[in-house]
Design an enzyme around this catalytic site. Structure first.
Site, PDB file in Angstrom:
ATOM      1  N   GLY A 139       0.850  -1.459  -0.071  1.00 22.54           N
ATOM      2  CA  GLY A 139      -0.077  -0.065   0.036  1.00 22.54           C
ATOM      3  C   GLY A 139       0.828   1.355   0.011  1.00 22.54           C
ATOM      4  O   GLY A 139       2.164   1.210   0.536  1.00 22.54           O
ATOM      5  N   CYS A 140       0.257   2.305  -0.406  1.00 24.50           N
ATOM      6  CA  CYS A 140       0.832   3.570  -0.348  1.00 24.50           C
ATOM      7  C   CYS A 140       1.573   4.049   0.901  1.00 24.50           C
ATOM      8  O   CYS A 140       2.811   4.422   1.237  1.00 24.50           O
ATOM      9  CB  CYS A 140       0.217   4.671  -1.214  1.00 24.50           C
ATOM     10  SG  CYS A 140      -1.536   4.914  -0.486  1.00 24.50           S
TER      11      CYS A 140
END
Lengths: 344, 344, 344, 344
Positions: free
Chosen positions: A147-148
């Site tokens: 995920g970012c």
């Protein structure tokens, strides 16, 4: 290499295309969609006129199976069913969503409020935090691209936890993201007049990246911890800056903290240890695959402030996905990813 | 009331004028300057054409002494010498800078890197956090108007510390501000092309509001603590959102946290306890004197996330200054301050 | 005065409330809706917490009929059916949409692609460009409040056309608006990530404000002309700047142009003739009811550049509507409208 | 190729570096400065850490003379003295400023308020509007790279003037630019809090790009005309959109207008004729060397609206400069310039 992208119409997909266009090993790119078959891609995205004029294709496993690599850049809960039939059919699979990240399926269900992917496929998947998992990525068939937020957080704090320079028991992570992280679907939250000129907090204590970060800390440092993690919306399009706070181990110096980061990443082209606080900002990495990290010991409190900065759509999504593809195919990590940050 | 403003050309001064223009007790406003005497104010600030067409006046103590109230909205280190001669001459004095806030002069010198104001004047000054110091403000001759960050932070955390619902020993405060907080002087940091579309951190562990917050916690809750406090720059003009983190006292519930805030502020018109996280955002207070606060217990970690939101130029500066003036003069606090938040 | 607002949940409605809150003659405000009956207004718009905590009411003609004034701030095609039953029932009616602006019903139908309001009601309506139609507004029962673009354009060019200082036969009007003009409904066009950092053109030669401008030029200057008019979207929330171009009548000087504007508006508090081009900008009027205008003769080409600047939501909508209400009720035009422009 | 850049610290210089970094024929880049000799480039611009860590060099003609190409990306009035000594010494010279653009030296002096470059050097210079001057550029020693506004304007209107489809006698050009066009020097105009959320006009009828556009119209279409040209500041960093208006020649159709543009540019990779108005926007070209153009006949008025869109720093400066370099060196025009527009 023949590349297929499922979900090319999302921002992650557009970023994959932006980089793959100049990736010298990629000779063919297929754009697949579940709902807009036949639409000429550049009609939908006119900035790609004369660059990607091809029509969107219907998802077809026979066609996908002939790809060297298939990226899924789809919302949560889509690749969990789309990808399993492709496992073992040939192509390397890289999923940009959260569907294969959490090894604990109950945790997935509880944080994502969706049915998890099949257990055996999740077990096969490899967490694609490139700098920390390169050996496994090299041999992987299915990558769960991070995920970012976890990317920005983990790259900045993992070295310090691993070398026991900070105390992981009270770890507060305050993260901020540009609005592109919310994707391309219009909503009140992303309506210009209401998002512009406003800073807000969202998903307080409930962001689905919490278990991902805790799992990765455990995986890469053998440390079990329960983090405090919050996310804020910044009125800008791109960029994540995560500020983490922890007590520093007694006697540890600023120099030791910096040295730990520096030595961890000296061979890694995309992580830069920044020396001056004034050199940190999301515009320093904008449009590029860099992650800038920084640490500062506050001697008054003996606590460290640890910063990780990325472009959420690049190192936090498409860029890291291509970096992982490069590792899977034995290419230099930087292949196709050497775009210079925009800055302005 | 005759009002004088020293430093009217700064953003704090402009905001004073924006509110005082509709303050029904104010009949005359003098604009004083150290360097631009004679300049027609609306020539310098054309948005005030036909509203404040008057010339800037030279600072003249005889004239100032005839005011009912004198605001100083000047950079650090200016009012420390400008204000002392006016003490006891008649006008109420309200300083928007940090020059009279810190009772410990060595602390001032060390955090501000400037010579402090005279000890006896600092001792006379009253800290103008209206909701917490009303009685003293009422009798005061010289008000040290709180800093923008301390206002957002203190209003949100003081009740919980005072009632021992949170543990002040590991208090992490992560604050974010719009760029107007940097004032009106052009610099690289505030240059549009470089500030726009970038989120950054500044003055890591070194912000001069740290001792102010610690002093106020001590003053209003009898608690000594050393805080971790960091400040970030948000690409927007106005607004502060401060996110604070602390361990919650064993057994305390979400309801108790909310009740504590609610009962503390039920008689205070400008502090609103917000019930839904999605209702928090700097645009909800923009242009107004409101401070919105919110608390959320994370049961996984037994830690609280505490939010304070203000318009840095209003409740964080000019608005609170006028609120204090109202208290000094026995007027209802809301006089002249009932502008509705802009939202968009 | 008892005020009712239909369509309070739109941006026009919110702006009406922002000003009416401090309008000293207004004692009661009813908020009416066609679809959200019972919703507490401040739950929907938390920035109004403790300001407008009342529930939205169902549209009820018996209740509306007891108002002194009813504002409709609804999308095109709504008040054309909502308002007619209220005509002659007592309340003054002020419509912020385009439904009663065009006297030529075929023109309405062709530009708006909607069925027009009844002919007799349209005939009754008075065009609410306050500075040019005050006498008629004073006696009116139903006001068609001008569009945002026409307000900025007309106030700046009408004097010059009326006094034959410019040639109306080749009139090019290039207008630019902030995104709030698109209303509060999310769409791709107003999606933050795609609207931010982009300047675009829309409705080329097809904007429904074209016939409104042409009709008003005819009405107020007895000049028939066909204009070129285009509209652009600026990545900001509020503000319109319209740049108009026309050939200047042979022999006319810069001074004559300026004098014409100055003398036209010398008694009008909300139109300011600006002297310096550097003093023009949408932030100079932001949040206020001012319209700033400017004219410059280019001696090389003998053409004039004529600028009109407003806040589209204030002088371009809610502010002018209240200004018209004040005229209808014999109040000073400025009542409730003296908010100072924000600037920053 | 060995490339030297004088003025690398400006935005034009930074953009040259962003593209040249991935230009396969460039093996060495020297960064020259008149005032910051010895400064490590990435210390000044931390986004270039690990990319351009080299020190800035003192301007030294012996060293410059050994380059294959020297770019000057300096303010007006600098290259007029810096470049002449380099003429005929070997390197191709490309000037991004306006110093060599105007063949009429009096015109330069009058519009730029600076002393012009030597007559014989100006005469030698070739105007670098690549798509219209390729043959001359190929043989040139010194290129005057076009201004940002002229590039957007000329590429969109030249074909229509040349083929006499529009009447050049009343040509109104209304141009809008992002703030990066003002360069990197802080000022009130570019101060974030005052530039943000405001749209303004500047240099009314006095922009120095006026004579450049008129000269190019004459040069490439043999048409003498006096244009009306104004420039506006948009609150965004990058991008220019120019809207031009002209009477269309009697009988000419929309299709003829479009065909004229299409046939003019069919062999030119960087000019895209856009079919739908909704596909136009500065974000469609952001970060790339594309110029998007569009034309629309308004049948009501028989006037055309003509749009040109570029990234001011790329096609309007550094990108076109590299495109010209490619032409000079016989490389494909796209070499090093195939970056995909950012869009978001």
């Amino acid at each position: 290499m023949k590349v297929s992208i499922i979900g090319a119409t999302g921002y992650g997909g557009l970023e994959l295309l932006r980089f793959l266009h100049n990736h010298k090993e990629v000779v063919e790119i297929g754009l697949f969609t579940s709902s807009e078959e036949g639409t000429v891609f550049s009609d939908k995205f006119p900035h790609l006129t004369n660059i990607y004029n091809q029509p969107l294709l219907k998802i077809d496993y026979d066609v996908l199976a002939k790809s060297d690599v298939v990226f899924a850049s789809t919302p949560s809960g889509v690749s969990s069913t789309l990808f399993p039939p492709l496992v073992n059919l040939g192509p390397k699979l890289i999923d940009l969503s959260g569907d294969f990240r959490l090894k604990n399926l109950e945790s997935y269900e509880s944080w994502y409020k969706k049915k998890p992917a099949p257990k055996e496929v999740v077990e096969k998947s490899v967490y694609g935090l490139t700098e920390w998992n390169e050996a496994a990525i090299k041999k992987s068939e299915l990558i769960a691209n991070p995920g970012c937020y976890p990317t920005a957080v983990l790259l900045s704090i993992l070295p310090l936890i691993k070398h026991q320079l900070i105390d992981p028991s009270f770890l507060v992570i305050d993260a901020k993201s540009g609005i592109s992280g919310a994707g391309n679907k219009p909503s009140n939250t992303t309506h210009y007049s209401e998002a512009n000129e406003s800073f807000s907090i969202y998903k307080i204590n409930e962001h689905q990246h919490i278990p991902e970060i805790e799992q990765a800390i455990s995986m890469f440092t053998d440390t079990e911890t329960t983090i405090t993690f919050n996310t804020h919306l910044v009125p800008m399009t791109r960029g994540i800056l995560a500020t983490s706070y922890a007590q520093v181990t007694e006697g540890v110096t600023q120099q030791q903290l910096v040295d730990c980061l520096t030595s961890t990443y000296e061979k890694h082209p995309f992580v830069r240890v920044i020396q001056e606080a004034s050199s940190i900002g999301t515009n320093r990495v904008k449009g590029s695959n860099y992650c800038d990290i920084y640490v500062k010991l506050d001697e008054r409190t003996n606590r460290a402030t640890i910063i990780g900065v990325i472009d959420n759509l690049v190192k936090g999504a498409a860029g890291q996905a291509i970096q992982n593809m490069n590792v899977q195919f034995g290419l230099p990590q930087q292949t196709g990813l050497q775009l210079v940050p925009y800055f302005i």
